[in-house]
Scaffold this motif. Sequence first.
Motif, PDB file in Angstrom:
ATOM      1  N   GLY A  91     -18.057  18.599   9.238  1.00 23.74           N
ATOM      2  CA  GLY A  91     -18.905  17.443   9.508  1.00 23.74           C
ATOM      3  C   GLY A  91     -18.759  16.343   8.475  1.00 23.74           C
ATOM      4  N   MET A  92     -18.059  16.609   7.386  1.00 22.10           N
ATOM      5  CA  MET A  92     -17.842  15.619   6.331  1.00 22.10           C
ATOM      6  C   MET A  92     -16.452  14.995   6.389  1.00 22.10           C
ATOM      7  SD  MET A  92     -19.626  17.619   3.140  1.00 22.10           S
ATOM      8  CE  MET A  92     -21.351  18.139   3.202  1.00 22.10           C
ATOM      9  N   LEU A  93     -15.683  15.354   7.398  1.00 22.18           N
ATOM     10  CA  LEU A  93     -14.351  14.769   7.546  1.00 22.18           C
ATOM     11  C   LEU A  93     -14.456  13.276   7.848  1.00 22.18           C
ATOM     12  CD1 LEU A  93     -12.709  17.580   9.695  1.00 22.18           C
ATOM     13  CD2 LEU A  93     -11.977  16.890   7.389  1.00 22.18           C
ATOM     14  N   PRO A  94     -13.456  12.493   7.412  1.00 21.14           N
ATOM     15  CA  PRO A  94     -13.492  11.059   7.701  1.00 21.14           C
ATOM     16  C   PRO A  94     -13.219  10.771   9.174  1.00 21.14           C
ATOM     17  CG  PRO A  94     -11.425  11.648   6.644  1.00 21.14           C
ATOM     18  CD  PRO A  94     -12.284  12.881   6.613  1.00 21.14           C
ATOM     19  N   GLY A  95     -13.456   9.543   9.564  1.00 17.15           N
ATOM     20  CA  GLY A  95     -13.250   9.129  10.947  1.00 17.15           C
ATOM     21  C   GLY A  95     -11.780   8.916  11.276  1.00 17.15           C
ATOM     22  N   PRO A  96     -11.502   8.320  12.442  1.00 14.46           N
ATOM     23  CA  PRO A  96     -10.120   8.105  12.889  1.00 14.46           C
ATOM     24  C   PRO A  96      -9.289   7.359  11.850  1.00 14.46           C
ATOM     25  CG  PRO A  96     -11.657   7.659  14.669  1.00 14.46           C
ATOM     26  CD  PRO A  96     -12.488   7.871  13.451  1.00 14.46           C
ATOM     27  N   GLY A  97      -8.073   7.885  11.638  1.00 15.86           N
ATOM     28  CA  GLY A  97      -7.175   7.263  10.677  1.00 15.86           C
ATOM     29  C   GLY A  97      -7.496   7.581   9.237  1.00 15.86           C
TER      30      GLY A  97
END
Length: 257
Positions: A91-97
């Motif tokens: 849930g702490m992963l960054p968004g697209p790109g």
Amino acid sequence: MDVYAEERQQAIGTLVGEQGRIAVAAVAEQFGVTTETVRRDLAVLERAGVLRRVHGGAVPAGALTLVETALADRNATRAEAKRKIAAAAAGMLPGPGGSVLLDGGSTTAALAELLPADRGLFVATNSVPIAARLATAHGITLHVLGGRVRGLTQCAVGESPVRALADLRADVAFLGTNGITPEHGLTTPDEAEASVKRAMVRSGQRVVVLADSSKLGREHLVRFAALDDVDAVVTDGDADPAVVDRLEDAGVEVVVA
């Protein structure tokens, strides 16, 4: 407070078990004795196997170790807790790109299994098993940080990965640790591993530590980060509430999976 030596030593042994670490000065004040008296007490308790003396105080006997566990053994230990930690960390992963650094270890490997294929994430890692897992993963741009591979951890170490990390600035760095305490921060037994971990900490705009509850309150030989360097710690429900409180008091966000 006037307490006989044997009673005081028993009380000190109880304190170190409850708190995870005690400071000589604080114990001296609490019991109304000199710091020299406390140091003698700690020496007695260390010989009895109750605690281990460290700079400025003491930790439980099993909390300080120079021995590393092989990756295969770690993969088989607390597997369910590590899966829960990885799910919370996802849930702490960054968004697209976005860009991610993945440290080696069994819990970060569990997170690698959960990386989404629809965000076009850039992932850099020094872990051979994680790199092998992600090499054919859809939607992931993989960058392998090469170097001398330690058989014990199956991670690349040395000047090459440290130099490569100096040129990277990732959105989130996900790190494992062998130990974490409020007083001494994050530690690991090996200096070469610590050097790469330090470089990852410097390269991450946000630093998230994945540490199952067995790592909390433990210290190892080499520190690679202070708590000030860490944004969040993700652990499991067996974590000692007292240690969690002290981490939060130090300004670290603690997520209990």
